[in-house]
Motif scaffolding. Sequence first.
Motif, mmCIF file in Angstrom:
data_model
loop_
_atom_site.group_PDB
_atom_site.id
_atom_site.type_symbol
_atom_site.label_atom_id
_atom_site.label_comp_id
_atom_site.label_asym_id
_atom_site.label_seq_id
_atom_site.Cartn_x
_atom_site.Cartn_y
_atom_site.Cartn_z
ATOM 1 N N THR A 226 23.241 37.979 49.752
ATOM 2 C CA THR A 226 23.011 38.677 48.488
ATOM 3 C C THR A 226 24.150 39.646 48.202
ATOM 4 N N LEU A 227 24.526 39.716 46.941
ATOM 5 C CA LEU A 227 25.585 40.619 46.499
ATOM 6 C C LEU A 227 25.060 41.453 45.328
ATOM 7 N N ILE A 228 25.220 42.761 45.412
ATOM 8 C CA ILE A 228 24.716 43.675 44.377
ATOM 9 C C ILE A 228 25.896 44.224 43.583
ATOM 10 N N LEU A 229 25.926 43.924 42.286
ATOM 11 C CA LEU A 229 27.029 44.328 41.417
ATOM 12 C C LEU A 229 26.491 45.065 40.186
ATOM 13 N N ASP A 230 27.335 45.907 39.612
ATOM 14 C CA ASP A 230 27.064 46.506 38.306
ATOM 15 C C ASP A 230 27.780 45.680 37.248
ATOM 16 N N LEU A 231 27.140 45.560 36.067
ATOM 17 C CA LEU A 231 27.762 44.830 34.962
ATOM 18 C C LEU A 231 28.066 45.799 33.828
ATOM 19 N N SER A 232 29.285 45.748 33.319
ATOM 20 C CA SER A 232 29.676 46.575 32.173
ATOM 21 C C SER A 232 30.364 45.695 31.133
ATOM 22 N N HIS A 233 30.522 46.260 29.921
ATOM 23 C CA HIS A 233 31.041 45.461 28.805
ATOM 24 C C HIS A 233 31.959 46.334 27.963
ATOM 25 N N SER A 234 32.999 45.719 27.456
ATOM 26 C CA SER A 234 34.020 46.486 26.710
ATOM 27 C C SER A 234 33.487 47.064 25.400
ATOM 28 N N ASN A 235 32.495 46.411 24.786
ATOM 29 C CA ASN A 235 31.989 46.872 23.489
ATOM 30 C C ASN A 235 30.691 47.675 23.592
ATOM 31 N N LEU A 236 30.140 47.794 24.784
ATOM 32 C CA LEU A 236 28.827 48.405 24.933
ATOM 33 C C LEU A 236 28.874 49.617 25.861
ATOM 34 N N LYS A 237 28.108 50.632 25.512
ATOM 35 C CA LYS A 237 27.963 51.792 26.388
ATOM 36 C C LYS A 237 26.987 51.499 27.522
ATOM 37 N N GLN A 238 26.036 50.634 27.242
ATOM 38 C CA GLN A 238 25.029 50.313 28.240
ATOM 39 C C GLN A 238 25.656 49.656 29.455
ATOM 40 N N ARG A 239 25.164 50.042 30.615
ATOM 41 C CA ARG A 239 25.669 49.500 31.875
ATOM 42 C C ARG A 239 24.481 48.979 32.666
ATOM 43 N N HIS A 240 24.567 47.756 33.164
ATOM 44 C CA HIS A 240 23.488 47.157 33.949
ATOM 45 C C HIS A 240 23.768 47.424 35.421
ATOM 46 N N ILE A 241 22.889 48.234 36.014
ATOM 47 C CA ILE A 241 23.132 48.740 37.360
ATOM 48 C C ILE A 241 22.457 47.863 38.408
ATOM 49 N N LYS B 264 25.604 35.004 46.769
ATOM 50 C CA LYS B 264 27.043 34.800 46.948
ATOM 51 C C LYS B 264 27.473 33.375 46.628
ATOM 52 N N HIS B 265 26.487 32.455 46.529
ATOM 53 C CA HIS B 265 26.803 31.078 46.160
ATOM 54 C C HIS B 265 26.787 30.882 44.645
ATOM 55 N N THR B 266 26.537 31.962 43.881
ATOM 56 C CA THR B 266 26.550 31.886 42.424
ATOM 57 C C THR B 266 27.978 31.606 41.943
ATOM 58 N N THR B 267 28.131 30.645 41.048
ATOM 59 C CA THR B 267 29.459 30.309 40.531
ATOM 60 C C THR B 267 29.842 31.263 39.393
ATOM 61 N N ILE B 268 31.123 31.304 39.108
ATOM 62 C CA ILE B 268 31.622 32.125 38.000
ATOM 63 C C ILE B 268 31.011 31.649 36.687
#
Length: 329
Positions: free
Chosen positions: A27-42, A48-52
């Motif tokens: 398992t890998l725990i990541l934060d997701l952010s976006h260039s146009n959004l203030k909201q951040r998914h924590i 780890k086998h998830t593809t791009i």
Amino acid sequence: MINQEDIQALKNYVTSGSDYRDVHDDTLILDLSHSNLKQRHIEIRFDKHTTISSLRDKIYQKTGTWPQFQHLQFKSGQDILWEIPPGTDSERMLGYYSLYHGMSCHCIDLDPHSGSKGGQYEDTSLVQKYQISEEDYNKRKGTLRDWARQQKAKDENFSFAKYAKERREIMEAKRQAKLGLDLPAGFEFDSDGNVVKVEEETTQDTTTNNNKIKDNDNGDNDDSYKEETVHGIKVGMRCQVRPGDRRGTVAFVGQVPELGNGGYWVGIVFDEPVGKTDGTTKSGKKYFDTPGLGYGGFVRGKNVEVGDFPVRDIMEELDTDDDDDDDEI
């Protein structure tokens, strides 16, 4: 101003990475952010086998940016460790990039027509609000303004301030009735036992009203004090008394000249100490016996209902005023 990265860095320092001790190795725990959004998914969990390609689909679900317009950056704090342009590395898995918990995946939206551009997804000030003209609002039925017009037609002196004041007064009167207290001036019980406001009577002959006899020892000039008001009420009967629906037993029926304006009264021995006397008037004359002070009361006949009123368990004792009242002493 403290930014998100500083908060995360402080969190990592304080917890010393202990948040991830029980996380599975795959398992890998990541934060997701976006260039146009203030909201951040924590702290979004990924295998780890998830593809791009699957990662892009996840980002699309959360941000609305199509996969073909996603330029991805894997970051640790402010440092960019990997950059993945659109359409590349689609089948590579996250485990390939040697990522670790707490890193972030930042998506740069390259879509020139992106819906998230310019705060369209987050800035509520950009949302057009519904507005209605004064003319259209005046035509609507069932609105507050329509209701106020109806009240104004009934009473030309109507105002919201007056209405609010009257509502406060009636609610206070009902509260006092529920507690068994004397009603405020200007309120009484109707024939159904409901608290109502006494309407002021208007008359052209004010001289007659001013010359009415207010005090009469026998109560002959007030219908509420006459013998007819206690008709059918006899000593020994069970009864219920307003205000407060207090129950008890009739112990006396007759004239009590020294009370109020005289006339006929009903002496009640209450089941609970919710009265004002022990059967004795202020002059010292005793009319009936009670178990103790507060168990007795002299009540006008209009406030007494006789019938099948058995003793009940009163969970809350009702408080009463010590002030004199024309209908109960």
